[in-house]
Scaffold this active site. Structure first.
Site, PDB file in Angstrom:
ATOM      1  N   HIS A  47       2.641  -5.137  -4.832  1.00 37.62           N
ATOM      2  CA  HIS A  47       3.386  -5.308  -6.090  1.00 37.62           C
ATOM      3  C   HIS A  47       4.703  -4.524  -6.041  1.00 37.62           C
ATOM      4  O   HIS A  47       5.745  -5.027  -6.459  1.00 37.62           O
ATOM      5  CB  HIS A  47       2.567  -4.783  -7.283  1.00 37.62           C
ATOM      6  CG  HIS A  47       1.287  -5.511  -7.546  1.00 37.62           C
ATOM      7  ND1 HIS A  47       0.060  -4.890  -7.530  1.00 37.62           N
ATOM      8  CD2 HIS A  47       1.033  -6.808  -7.844  1.00 37.62           C
ATOM      9  CE1 HIS A  47      -0.888  -5.767  -7.832  1.00 37.62           C
ATOM     10  NE2 HIS A  47      -0.330  -6.938  -8.005  1.00 37.62           N
ATOM     11  N   SER A  51      -5.763  -6.589  -5.704  1.00 32.21           N
ATOM     12  CA  SER A  51      -6.330  -5.443  -6.421  1.00 32.21           C
ATOM     13  C   SER A  51      -7.850  -5.382  -6.293  1.00 32.21           C
ATOM     14  O   SER A  51      -8.431  -4.288  -6.272  1.00 32.21           O
ATOM     15  CB  SER A  51      -5.908  -5.490  -7.889  1.00 32.21           C
ATOM     16  OG  SER A  51      -4.511  -5.465  -7.980  1.00 32.21           O
ATOM     17  N   LYS A 102     -10.005 -11.903 -17.273  1.00 33.69           N
ATOM     18  CA  LYS A 102     -10.476 -10.763 -16.490  1.00 33.69           C
ATOM     19  C   LYS A 102     -11.055  -9.757 -17.477  1.00 33.69           C
ATOM     20  O   LYS A 102     -10.341  -8.893 -17.999  1.00 33.69           O
ATOM     21  CB  LYS A 102      -9.317 -10.175 -15.686  1.00 33.69           C
ATOM     22  CG  LYS A 102      -8.845 -11.159 -14.615  1.00 33.69           C
ATOM     23  CD  LYS A 102      -7.893 -10.555 -13.624  1.00 33.69           C
ATOM     24  CE  LYS A 102      -7.570 -11.567 -12.534  1.00 33.69           C
ATOM     25  NZ  LYS A 102      -6.569 -11.078 -11.572  1.00 33.69           N
TER      26      LYS A 102
END
Ligand code: COA
Length: 159
Positions: A17, A129, A41
């Protein structure tokens, strides 16, 4: 003043990122890195407040970055903050179909907001992630993949 947004979940932010954000900062006057409160999520590891703090600390070297969060549609948020575009990262061909669909839907929702795709350095193409959370939960060292403050926060989370 060319402002763009970079939306995502950032649970947590990784060097992949940060690489995209660095590239966006070189191209645009102002970059808002913004956490989508993504209902898909449901159980993030880090709260939104924690993710904001981790992003702020990781991005403090970039003077034209702000960190924020939003609920609802990305294009509505982009319009609200006066952004001309949405930055998204393309790590591999496998990202393309989902990103292409999202970009076209966003253009249908608001024709004035463009999606700009940037590619991170190839050494980050396999990062996401979930892998970081998984490695950290198994007490593996993730310092090659995430900023130092994130590494520390993961160690604290997983004891
Ligand atoms: N480096 C490392 N990892 C990266 C990365 C990069 N450069 N780019 C993406 N990733 C990873 C993320 O870490 C994340 O990993 P995870 O799923 O393992 O946690 C994964 O790729 C997905 O990326 P993310 O940027 O978090 O996207 P998302 O699919 O969770 O969310 C939004 C995308 C937020 C832009 C989208 O859901 C959205 O716009 N939501 C708002 C509602 C809306 O407008 N909907 C209509 C859209 S058409």
């Amino acid at each position: 003043m060319r402002k763009v947004i970079y939306p995502g979940t950032f649970d947590p932010v990784t060097f992949g990122h940060v690489d995209i954000i660095k590239r966006a900062c070189e191209l645009f006057d102002s970059v808002i890195v913004t956490i989508a409160l993504n209902p898909n999520k449901l159980t993030p590891l880090f709260t939104v407040e924690e993710r904001i703090e981790l992003l702020k600390e990781s991005l403090k070297e970039f003077p034209n970055v702000e960190v924020d969060s939003f609920d609802g549609l990305t294009v509505e948020y982009a319009r609200k903050v006066g952004a001309v575009g949405i930055i998204r990262g393309l790590r591999a061909v496998s990202d393309f179909e989902y990103e292409f669909q999202m970009a076209l839907m966003n253009r249908k929702l608001d024709g004035d907001v463009s999606t700009i795709f940037l590619m991170p350095h190839e050494k980050y193409t396999y990062l996401n992630s979930s892998i970081i959370r998984n490695l950290a939960s198994l007490k593996s060292d993730v310092s090659d993949f995430v900023p130092e403050n994130v590494s520390r926060a993961l160690r604290e989370k997983f004891g």
